[in-house]
Scaffold this motif. Structure first.
Motif, PDB file in Angstrom:
ATOM      1  N   PRO A  49       0.804  -1.229   0.000  1.00  0.00           N
ATOM      2  CA  PRO A  49       0.000   0.000   0.000  1.00  0.00           C
ATOM      3  C   PRO A  49       0.834   1.275   0.000  1.00  0.00           C
ATOM      4  CG  PRO A  49      -0.852  -1.566   1.613  1.00  0.00           C
ATOM      5  CD  PRO A  49       0.463  -2.105   1.139  1.00  0.00           C
ATOM      6  N   TRP A  52       1.525   3.364  -3.399  1.00  0.00           N
ATOM      7  CA  TRP A  52       0.459   3.979  -4.182  1.00  0.00           C
ATOM      8  C   TRP A  52       0.350   5.461  -3.866  1.00  0.00           C
ATOM      9  CZ3 TRP A  52      -1.676   1.243  -8.000  1.00  0.00           C
ATOM     10  CH2 TRP A  52      -1.542  -0.145  -7.955  1.00  0.00           C
ATOM     11  N   HIS A  54      -2.172   7.409  -3.748  1.00  0.00           N
ATOM     12  CA  HIS A  54      -3.321   7.809  -2.931  1.00  0.00           C
ATOM     13  C   HIS A  54      -3.353   7.098  -1.583  1.00  0.00           C
ATOM     14  CE1 HIS A  54      -4.486   4.239  -5.158  1.00  0.00           C
ATOM     15  NE2 HIS A  54      -5.544   4.072  -4.419  1.00  0.00           N
ATOM     16  N   PRO A  56      -3.685   3.880  -0.064  1.00  0.00           N
ATOM     17  CA  PRO A  56      -4.779   3.056   0.455  1.00  0.00           C
ATOM     18  C   PRO A  56      -4.358   2.371   1.751  1.00  0.00           C
ATOM     19  CG  PRO A  56      -3.663   1.904  -1.327  1.00  0.00           C
ATOM     20  CD  PRO A  56      -3.080   3.298  -1.277  1.00  0.00           C
ATOM     21  N   VAL A  59      -4.112  -3.386   0.242  1.00  0.00           N
ATOM     22  CA  VAL A  59      -4.258  -3.796  -1.157  1.00  0.00           C
ATOM     23  C   VAL A  59      -4.695  -5.248  -1.182  1.00  0.00           C
ATOM     24  CG1 VAL A  59      -3.100  -4.163  -3.378  1.00  0.00           C
ATOM     25  CG2 VAL A  59      -2.496  -2.179  -1.970  1.00  0.00           C
ATOM     26  N   ALA A  72      -7.132  -1.212  -4.507  1.00  0.00           N
ATOM     27  CA  ALA A  72      -6.350  -0.295  -3.665  1.00  0.00           C
ATOM     28  C   ALA A  72      -7.215   0.915  -3.328  1.00  0.00           C
ATOM     29  CB  ALA A  72      -5.076   0.142  -4.382  1.00  0.00           C
ATOM     30  N   GLY A  73      -7.879   0.860  -2.174  1.00  0.00           N
ATOM     31  CA  GLY A  73      -8.753   1.958  -1.794  1.00  0.00           C
ATOM     32  C   GLY A  73      -9.915   2.099  -2.756  1.00  0.00           C
ATOM     33  N   ASP A  74     -10.116   3.316  -3.263  1.00  0.00           N
ATOM     34  CA  ASP A  74     -11.242   3.560  -4.167  1.00  0.00           C
ATOM     35  C   ASP A  74     -10.863   3.364  -5.627  1.00  0.00           C
ATOM     36  OD1 ASP A  74      -9.581   5.713  -4.526  1.00  0.00           O
ATOM     37  OD2 ASP A  74     -11.138   7.249  -4.283  1.00  0.00           O
ATOM     38  N   ARG A  75      -9.702   2.795  -5.868  1.00  0.00           N
ATOM     39  CA  ARG A  75      -9.248   2.527  -7.233  1.00  0.00           C
ATOM     40  C   ARG A  75      -8.999   1.028  -7.419  1.00  0.00           C
ATOM     41  NH1 ARG A  75      -7.112   7.299  -9.672  1.00  0.00           N
ATOM     42  NH2 ARG A  75      -8.469   8.993  -8.957  1.00  0.00           N
ATOM     43  N   ARG A 146     -13.262   1.964  -8.346  1.00  0.00           N
ATOM     44  CA  ARG A 146     -13.729   0.757  -7.662  1.00  0.00           C
ATOM     45  C   ARG A 146     -15.250   0.779  -7.529  1.00  0.00           C
ATOM     46  NH1 ARG A 146     -10.829  -1.774  -2.314  1.00  0.00           N
ATOM     47  NH2 ARG A 146     -11.936  -3.781  -2.268  1.00  0.00           N
TER      48      ARG A 146
END
Length: 367
Positions: A49, A52, A54, A56, A59, A72-75, A146
């Motif tokens: 993580p 990245w 952003h 997150p 992962v 990974a988070g909102d992606r 995501r």
């Protein structure tokens, strides 16, 4: 590959030392299957993580037949596996770059705000890896927003949360999509040759003695498919002549449909343009078959009726029967061929799934 997704601001530098993040539980197994592909370093890198932009919290990684998908988070980020299959070769960087770009291009038609663009894992001169950093691009990524997987049509069916009105909305969306697609650039003779080729592949695979599939499951549907091609060539030629073969989706599964206020259809097939050339009713038949397997046999007939009403035509029953039989046999073939993978995932699953599909083809194969 230059980034073409919206930029993400880097996370603030932490003021205290951060704990080492936990890696995905399935990473070891995935890395074992990636040995020899040259992607092991990239896979390990993307599972951290902290790399990245952003930041997150964690992962997760999902392995499919063609891709590795990193949540990974909102992606969501997707890489193409560096593998060679019978009719596709993703081993070169150039091929993976091409198909990443192609996936984004094709899927923006039905899910523009989901497919954000492409990015790259890069290697700096000192060997350091980064996402869209300085240096050489060594692995392309598809960048996606995501989605809520609980809103997938597959999950909604399993939870018995699908209404007839929602299926009618889906049918309207798909009908509009198919109606806007230009006729496929293919001759009748080429279309017939494709059908003979793909039915031949199904026959070869399902009768392969290595798989030891029961003759009473295999022979009736194979006979139907072969007989149809021998006796109904003109029906298939008419589809081409009347412009009814279009550039479709190519893999219209329930899990590729996201319900909710805004309907989305994702994962349009990118690696072989010929596999998207289809009669819309062939794709709808496959979607209905998959919904049936999940416990909603009513969805397929409703989709066919709705599509027929909106497109102003309904295929003959024998053609619909052929489509269903072929789709079931194709999925049986793809299932059993997993047994040939060097390190198959869930090896006990594939023979059971193959026989399930063949049982569903059998009603279509009865005289």
């Amino acid at each position: 590959m230059a980034a073409d997704h919206p930029p993400v601001s880097p996370p603030a530098k932490p003021s205290v030392e951060q704990p080492v993040p936990a890696l995905p539980e399935n990473l070891t197994q995935i890395l074992s299957r990636a040995v020899g592909t040259g992607q092991e370093e990239v896979i390990s890198f993307l599972c951290n993580p902290q790399v990245w932009p952003h930041a997150p919290a964690s992962v997760e990684i999902l392995e499919t037949h063609m891709s590795l998908v990193f949540f990974a988070g909102d992606r969501v980020y997707k890489i193409k596996r560096a593998i060679q299959l019978k009719h596709m070769d993703m081993r070169s960087l150039a091929a993976r770059q091409h198909f990443c770009r192609r996936e984004v291009e094709l899927n923006r038609l039905l899910a523009a705000d989901v497919y954000l663009g492409c990015a790259s894992v890069t290697r700096a001169p000192d060997g350091t890896l980064a996402i869209d950093g300085e240096g050489e691009a060594i692995e392309p990524l598809v960048v996606m927003r995501r989605l809520d997987t609980s809103q997938g049509l597959d999950q909604r069916i399993l939870q018995d949360r699908v209404s007839a009105a929602e299926i009618d909305r889906l049918c309207a969306l798909l009908s509009n999509f198919y109606a806007r697609q230009p006729p496929a650039d293919i001759s009748g003779e080429e279309f017939l040759a494709i059908w003979h080729e793909i039915v031949g592949r199904v026959r070869t695979s399902l009768t392969d003695p290595r798989f030891a599939l029961e003759k009473h499951l295999v022979d009736p549907p194979i006979t139907l498919l072969t007989h149809f091609l021998e006796t109904h060539e003109q029906m298939l030629l008419d589809l081409v002549d009347h412009g009814r073969i279009v550039d479709g989706h190519g893999d219209l599964k329930p899990e590729h449909i996201v319900m909710g206020d805004k309907l989305l259809v994702i994962d349009r097939l990118e690696f072989d343009d010929r596999l998207r050339m289809a009669d819309p009713f062939a794709e709808i038949t496959f979607l209905g078959l998959e919904c049936e397997r999940l416990g909603a046999p009513w969805i397929g007939p409703r989709l066919i009726d709705g599509l027929a009403q909106r497109l102003g035509r309904r295929p003959p029953d024998e053609l619909l029967r052929f489509y269903r039989c072929y789709q079931a046999c194709l999925r049986a073939r793809l299932s059993i061929e997993h047994r040939l993978d060097p390190s198959p995932r869930t090896p006990d699953r594939w023979p059971r799934q193959t026989r399930d599909y063949l049982m569903r083809a059998l009603p279509s194969a009865q005289p």
